[in-house]
Design an enzyme around this catalytic site. Structure first.
Site, PDB file in Angstrom:
ATOM      1  N   ALA A 243       0.775  -1.239   0.000  1.00 13.56           N
ATOM      2  CA  ALA A 243       0.000   0.000   0.000  1.00 13.56           C
ATOM      3  C   ALA A 243       0.810   1.294   0.000  1.00 13.56           C
ATOM      4  O   ALA A 243       0.405   2.267  -0.639  1.00 13.56           O
ATOM      5  CB  ALA A 243      -0.959  -0.007   1.188  1.00 13.56           C
ATOM      6  N   GLY A 246       0.488   5.274  -0.255  1.00 15.68           N
ATOM      7  CA  GLY A 246      -0.904   5.446   0.135  1.00 15.68           C
ATOM      8  C   GLY A 246      -1.792   6.221  -0.810  1.00 15.68           C
ATOM      9  O   GLY A 246      -2.988   6.371  -0.537  1.00 15.68           O
ATOM     10  N   ARG A 271       7.310   3.562   6.329  1.00 19.43           N
ATOM     11  CA  ARG A 271       6.439   3.955   5.220  1.00 19.43           C
ATOM     12  C   ARG A 271       4.977   3.898   5.644  1.00 19.43           C
ATOM     13  O   ARG A 271       4.164   4.742   5.258  1.00 19.43           O
ATOM     14  CB  ARG A 271       6.675   3.031   4.027  1.00 19.43           C
ATOM     15  CG  ARG A 271       7.941   3.313   3.273  1.00 19.43           C
ATOM     16  CD  ARG A 271       8.337   2.149   2.371  1.00 19.43           C
ATOM     17  NE  ARG A 271       7.324   1.803   1.386  1.00 19.43           N
ATOM     18  CZ  ARG A 271       7.263   2.321   0.166  1.00 19.43           C
ATOM     19  NH1 ARG A 271       8.152   3.225  -0.211  1.00 19.43           N
ATOM     20  NH2 ARG A 271       6.331   1.948  -0.680  1.00 19.43           N
ATOM     21  N   ASP A 313       0.044  -3.615  -6.381  1.00 22.41           N
ATOM     22  CA  ASP A 313       1.056  -2.795  -7.038  1.00 22.41           C
ATOM     23  C   ASP A 313       2.395  -3.117  -6.372  1.00 22.41           C
ATOM     24  O   ASP A 313       2.880  -2.362  -5.536  1.00 22.41           O
ATOM     25  CB  ASP A 313       0.710  -1.308  -6.891  1.00 22.41           C
ATOM     26  CG  ASP A 313       1.636  -0.419  -7.700  1.00 22.41           C
ATOM     27  OD1 ASP A 313       1.568  -0.474  -8.931  1.00 22.41           O
ATOM     28  OD2 ASP A 313       2.442   0.319  -7.089  1.00 22.41           O
ATOM     29  N   CYS A 367       5.056   0.310 -12.261  1.00 24.62           N
ATOM     30  CA  CYS A 367       5.596   1.489 -12.949  1.00 24.62           C
ATOM     31  C   CYS A 367       6.847   1.056 -13.713  1.00 24.62           C
ATOM     32  O   CYS A 367       7.889   1.708 -13.657  1.00 24.62           O
ATOM     33  CB  CYS A 367       5.882   2.627 -11.981  1.00 24.62           C
ATOM     34  SG  CYS A 367       6.948   2.189 -10.598  1.00 24.62           S
TER      35      CYS A 367
END
Length: 545
Positions: A243, A246, A271, A313, A367
């Site tokens: 996550a 955020g 984080r 992700d 990404c």
């Protein structure tokens, strides 16, 4: 005097931190953006800009340092020397004071002369022209500034009005990519994502009221795609697997309207703590944060029994980030080994995410621009999970996944005016799920039969020998008219056969199937079948007699 000393100390800390991150990035110890974010430096924007520029000019800076023998004369660490030389010659000038400034100013003339010789040798006039061609292309990709409106706190219309009152010129909704070429005081609404606004590249919102109040989120357009495409309905249970920082988590919460449960996992406690602050500012209240490795989360835990949507992700090479593109080392074998390791990790995360029993959809994103981390991972996952299939995404999107996975989306600086990105949406295959449920029903039939006992006419003895030979003595045998009832318990006689049971798919979302069994349409048919079964059993008993 004290304030000046504090400022100098802060700037020196900037250079030290930038040098440390630059060294780790060049050693492939993490994505640059992740390393900057993990540093928890007080001015993330300033740190990120310095590291990006120093990395972009890294090869030029190294030549300058070598030609002037700077390290030998100053005993500076190599990467600290790079960031200091960058700011001295190419940046806005050294911001620090004290011994470092005195040292660098002593060597400034020699460094400037070395830089001038390099330009003369290559017949160029600008610092940027010294860069390799591929890096120049990346530097020339001036991406727009994207802002996502946080609908938990405001509306797109209100934000547009606010910016118009601020003196910005609203250009309406963009219709094509050329509409993203905006002047400094102009902005537009994105043509694909209705809650995204587009501004000129140099627009800065870090000190803007709407940003500080959590009304807008600074997020690249491509990064908004995963939550937008997953589109979980309010009130559902969702997982954000990896996550932090955020932004996607807050986007999910906005789509859910803060209704339901949003489980967010990240292995890095720092984080996660920063993410908690971000979510608080964004007005998110439906989250449950966990400092936990997603791969160690038990999908069969009662806590996650209602999870229907997953956003994944995972860590990736970050090769889609503009400041990191084409940042490959000379050791191609090492680069390939790193990509293979990342792809293996990503596939494990993907397979794990599909294990949640009530899962309906999972969105996977990176990404990265590398096929190994994108299409190859999805292909391997689909082969290992035939119960899932790809969902075709945004037919009007200009860049598709590589063949044959054109259902997926890709993003890039030239095709979509965003960072490089990849998105795939997987959903549970209904036919495959029905097949699984049918198998479950078939497996349950022998169990039910064994519990109630086979009918008298189907016992092993009856099938192997003539019926009279297995008939007990008349004095011990019950009357034939009672035999059918005696061989089946009353509870079993009221239980319909497997063919009369409702299909498992009808009860998947409703754990109480009783209303379906007692509906006005099904009850008369079931009663008739029961009567027919009873007649058949009586007839069989008469035959035995």
């Amino acid at each position: 005097m004290i304030a000046t000393s504090c400022r100098f100390a802060s700037v020196m800390a900037l250079y030290v931190k930038a040098a440390d991150i630059l060294e780790k990035a060049e050693r492939k110890q993490g994505a640059l953006k992740t390393l900057v974010y993990d540093s928890r430096f007080e001015n993330i924007k300033q740190l990120f800009a310095l590291v990006c520029e120093a990395q972009k000019f890294s090869s030029i800076l190294q030549q300058l340092i070598d030609s002037t023998k700077l390290l030998k004369q100053t005993r500076l660490r190599p990467h600290l020397a790079k960031v200091l030389v960058y700011d001295l010659l190419m940046g806005q000038g050294l911001k620090c004071g004290g011994a470092w400034k005195v040292m660098m100013m002593k060597h400034r003339s020699r460094l400037q002369a070395a830089l001038a010789r390099m330009k003369i040798k290559q017949n160029v006039s600008r610092n940027e022209d010294l860069l390799p061609a591929n890096v120049q292309r990346a530097a020339g990709d001036r991406l727009p500034r994207y802002v996502r409106v946080n609908t938990l706190k405001t509306t797109v219309e209100d934000v547009v009005d606010y910016f118009k009152r601020d003196g910005l010129s609203y250009q309406g909704q963009a219709a094509r990519l050329d509409d993203f070429t905006l002047k400094e005081a102009e902005f537009a609404r994105d043509q694909h994502l209705p809650e995204v606004l587009v501004f000129s590249p140099k627009t800065d919102f870090h000190d803007h009221f709407l940003y500080k109040a959590g009304h807008i989120i600074l997020q690249d357009k491509a990064s908004c795609l995963p939550a937008y495409l997953l589109n979980p309905p309010p009130g559902r249970h969702i997982i954000d697997a990896c996550a932090a920082p955020g932004n996607k988590t807050s986007h999910l919460a906005a789509i859910m309207k803060n209704k339901g449960k949003l489980f967010a996992f990240d292995l890095d406690a720092k984080r996660l703590a920063t993410m908690s602050t971000l979510l608080l500012r964004a007005g998110v209240t439906c989250q449950q944060l966990a400092n936990q490795d997603f791969l160690k989360v038990d999908p069969d835990s009662a806590q996650y029994k209602d999870v229907e949507y997953v956003l994944l992700d995972p860590s990736c090479s970050g090769s889609g980030m503009v400041c990191l593109r084409d940042n490959t080392s000379a050791d191609q074998e090492k680069d390939q080994a790193r990509l293979a390791s990342l792809a293996s990790f990503q596939l494990r995360c993907l397979n794990h995410g599909l294990r949640f029993p009530r899962l309906k959809r999972l969105v996977y994103s990176t990404c990265s621009i590398h096929r190994q981390e994108n299409e190859d991972v999805i292909t391997a996952c689909l082969q290992q999970n035939p119960g899932f299939r790809l969902v075709p995404l945004l037919a009007q999107w200009p860049e598709r996944g590589l063949e044959p996975l054109t259902q997926c989306l890709r993003a890039g600086t030239t095709t979509t005016r965003t960072h490089g990105f990849f998105v795939a949406l997987l959903e549970k295959h209904i036919e495959a799920e029905n097949m699984k449920q049918d198998r479950d029903v078939e497996m349950s039939v022998p169990e039910a039969t064994a519990a109630h006992g086979p009918p008298a006419s189907e016992t092993p003895e009856a099938s192997k020998t003539p019926k009279p030979s297995v008939t007990p003595e008349p004095s011990k045998m019950p009357t034939p008219s009672v035999t059918p009832e005696a061989s089946v318990t009353p509870e079993a006689s009221e239980t319909p056969d497997a063919s009369e049971m409702p299909d498992a798919s009808e009860t998947e979302d409703n754990p109480t199937p009783a209303p379906q069994l007692q509906g006005s349409d099904s009850t008369p048919g079931m009663k008739k079948r029961r009567k027919r079964n009873k007649k058949k059993k009586k007839k069989a008993a008469t035959t035995v007699e």
